[in-house]
Design a protein around this motif. Sequence first.
Motif, mmCIF file in Angstrom:
data_model
loop_
_atom_site.group_PDB
_atom_site.id
_atom_site.type_symbol
_atom_site.label_atom_id
_atom_site.label_comp_id
_atom_site.label_asym_id
_atom_site.label_seq_id
_atom_site.Cartn_x
_atom_site.Cartn_y
_atom_site.Cartn_z
ATOM 1 N N GLN A 172 0.832 -1.205 0.000
ATOM 2 C CA GLN A 172 0.000 0.000 0.000
ATOM 3 C C GLN A 172 0.869 1.259 0.000
ATOM 4 O O GLN A 172 0.586 2.224 -0.705
ATOM 5 N N ILE A 173 1.949 1.247 0.775
ATOM 6 C CA ILE A 173 2.854 2.406 0.796
ATOM 7 C C ILE A 173 3.457 2.609 -0.588
ATOM 8 O O ILE A 173 3.506 3.730 -1.108
ATOM 9 N N GLY A 174 3.911 1.511 -1.203
ATOM 10 C CA GLY A 174 4.506 1.606 -2.531
ATOM 11 C C GLY A 174 3.534 2.177 -3.550
ATOM 12 O O GLY A 174 3.890 3.027 -4.367
ATOM 13 N N LEU A 175 2.285 1.733 -3.458
ATOM 14 C CA LEU A 175 1.276 2.218 -4.403
ATOM 15 C C LEU A 175 1.028 3.703 -4.205
ATOM 16 O O LEU A 175 0.951 4.473 -5.165
ATOM 17 N N GLU A 176 0.910 4.124 -2.948
ATOM 18 C CA GLU A 176 0.661 5.539 -2.664
ATOM 19 C C GLU A 176 1.848 6.397 -3.121
ATOM 20 O O GLU A 176 1.664 7.497 -3.650
ATOM 21 N N ASN A 177 3.066 5.902 -2.919
ATOM 22 C CA ASN A 177 4.240 6.645 -3.377
ATOM 23 C C ASN A 177 4.213 6.816 -4.895
ATOM 24 O O ASN A 177 4.560 7.872 -5.420
ATOM 25 N N GLU A 218 -1.140 -2.114 -13.541
ATOM 26 C CA GLU A 218 -0.775 -1.825 -12.150
ATOM 27 C C GLU A 218 -1.976 -1.983 -11.224
ATOM 28 O O GLU A 218 -1.867 -2.524 -10.128
ATOM 29 N N THR A 219 -3.114 -1.483 -11.679
ATOM 30 C CA THR A 219 -4.320 -1.546 -10.859
ATOM 31 C C THR A 219 -4.716 -2.995 -10.590
ATOM 32 O O THR A 219 -5.016 -3.373 -9.455
ATOM 33 N N VAL A 220 -4.692 -3.813 -11.650
ATOM 34 C CA VAL A 220 -5.101 -5.211 -11.492
ATOM 35 C C VAL A 220 -4.071 -5.958 -10.646
ATOM 36 O O VAL A 220 -4.426 -6.706 -9.732
ATOM 37 N N ARG A 221 -2.795 -5.727 -10.937
ATOM 38 C CA ARG A 221 -1.744 -6.452 -10.219
ATOM 39 C C ARG A 221 -1.784 -6.119 -8.731
ATOM 40 O O ARG A 221 -1.659 -6.984 -7.875
ATOM 41 N N LEU A 273 -2.863 5.445 -12.078
ATOM 42 C CA LEU A 273 -2.248 4.124 -12.235
ATOM 43 C C LEU A 273 -2.587 3.577 -13.616
ATOM 44 O O LEU A 273 -3.571 3.978 -14.229
ATOM 45 N N THR A 274 -1.770 2.634 -14.089
ATOM 46 C CA THR A 274 -2.109 1.992 -15.362
ATOM 47 C C THR A 274 -3.047 0.821 -15.093
ATOM 48 O O THR A 274 -3.242 0.403 -13.949
ATOM 49 N N ARG A 286 -2.765 4.755 -18.692
ATOM 50 C CA ARG A 286 -3.263 5.293 -17.426
ATOM 51 C C ARG A 286 -4.787 5.182 -17.409
ATOM 52 O O ARG A 286 -5.441 5.436 -18.419
ATOM 53 N N VAL A 287 -5.321 4.903 -16.230
ATOM 54 C CA VAL A 287 -6.764 4.702 -16.100
ATOM 55 C C VAL A 287 -7.536 5.949 -16.533
ATOM 56 O O VAL A 287 -8.589 5.855 -17.156
ATOM 57 N N ARG A 288 -6.969 7.144 -16.263
ATOM 58 C CA ARG A 288 -7.723 8.360 -16.595
ATOM 59 C C ARG A 288 -7.917 8.543 -18.098
ATOM 60 O O ARG A 288 -8.762 9.318 -18.520
#
Lengths: 273, 299
Positions: free
Chosen positions: A13-18, B95-98, B91-92, B126-128
Amino acid sequence: MKQPSLARLLLGQIGLENRIFRRSPTAAFFSLIFPLLMLLVFATLFGNDRIGPLGVTAAQFYAPALAVYGAVSTSYWNLSIHMVNSRELGVLKRMRGTPLPTWMFLGGRLASSAWIALLAVLIMMVVGVWLYDVTIYVHTLPAAALTFVVGVACFAALGCLVAALSPNSNATPPIASATLLPLGFISEVFIPPSASAPAWLGTVADFFPLKHFARAFSGAFSPTLHGSGFAWSDAGGTYAILPHLAVMAAWGIGGGLLAVRLFRWEPRPETVG
Amino acid sequence: MAAIVVDKVVKRYGGVTALSGVSLAIAEGEVFALLGPNGAGKTSLVEILEGHRDRDAGTVAVLGMDPATGGRALRERIGIVLQEGGLEGELTVIETVRYTATLFPKARPIEELIALVGLQEKMRARVRTLSGGQRRRLELALGLVGDPDLIFLDEPTTGFDPSARRQAWELVRALRTFGKTILLTTHYMDEAQALADRIAVIAHGRIVAEGTPATLGDRHRRGARVRFRVMTDVSLQDMPPPFAGKIGAWIEAEVKDTTAALHALTGWAVARRVELDGLTVVPPTLEDVYLDLIAEQAA
Ligand SMILES: Nc1ncnc2c1ncn2[C@@H]1O[C@H](COP(=O)(O)OP(=O)(O)O)[C@@H](O)[C@H]1O
Ligand SMILES: [Mg+2]
């Protein structure tokens, strides 16, 4: 088939937020770049002379003060805006429906925010030392570190409170700015303490936590104060962080409890349509 | 064992009663459609089952657990596709799914899943930058990535173009063959008919009918609609009931006993050497049944 460990979930979660932070230019600018620009402006303006009644160079005053500003921009301003955006986009609600425990989601987000705040402080201090000969005192670093931890926790709690109170994404930046910027001017962050300022202004600033963060942190970089900082009384030029930490802890705990009570995982139904 | 049991559930928002005593049971491996117009209470019910909303009365069991207290153990076994939203724009797709996959004890293969929802070309976008339909398909992938036993789909295809809808239908059918239990809501009759083993029609917070697509609303007992033209110049007064006395270019009537009514009608026509031009016999569509049920409820 193995349940992911809590440590792995938190780090993920930290990695994703970063990563999200790195891709958000506005947040990165206000946390990391803007305080540095201010340092350059002030140091140029004052020519790094000794300023104010503190008797320190402009950079020696401004580097820690603006480091505090960067940390607060991250943990209060960015955090509240990011939280409300996520809520309006339905991210908070969707995450609450996954196996990620909700406290871990929030914990990861807060930890990421604290990490970026730390970067803001480190970058500021390194630039200060490198360009403007800011002096670091090793014996006060533990007090500075503790002040950072308490200050960031306090402002992150207040950031969550702003997120809980803010009606929607459009309202959050004005709320966060209107509560932060005016305090910046009276809390020894943008302007050094001045003997000619009216006393009531100091009393107002004393009530809010920003001045306490700035005082406690900047004291670690003062050539005139003495002691390690772990003291209750500043009598006789002693560096004392404990009274400041107490005020920040009170704001942090009060704000945090209120934020927990008022926190919403979904946008208001009216805005769903 | 039942995957979902709902017993006399009531949900109120201030003065509005969104659900007034809803009961239903969904078996493991069943595809169950909750069919109803906007505001019927579909999302309220589904979100109570997902643990997103509290109920004011009644009991609920989802995979044997109460969703209000089921916590992580329950959420590891369910996949949720909300009615809308929930994506982080920066996020792409991959990335989102992973990332979502890392939250579950087991996960479906990521790239395969992205291909399954038809986003392989957008994997690194990117999702957007995605269109509304593409986002919806990503949300679908996120609901499936933890390989859940039970899947909630709240209006999964609203806003899809016809080909994307067919693709989503294929996906749901594929999930059914893996033995997954699926609760989907929809306001499209054809979607419920195409996908569901069982359908409950919900209107104004009440289940007004429940059954298979074939038997819903006693559809099998209702008569068919018979329609034809008579181009020859003969008296239509002596036609057998219920056709006698009908006027207009097309003669049209709903018959109770289809076989007997057609026997009488064709007997009448053969005796007079009359051609029944453009004769059609149409059983009531699910849409007829549905609209009747909704209309009855409103009256
Ligand atoms: N969060 C909410 N606050 C107040 N009223 C709500 C809320 N959610 C739904 N409602 C009301 O409850 C009723 C049922 O809504 P909903 O469950 O969303 O139906 P559906 O999903 O079938 O369209 C509607 O009258 C709706 O306006
Ligand atoms: Mg709905």
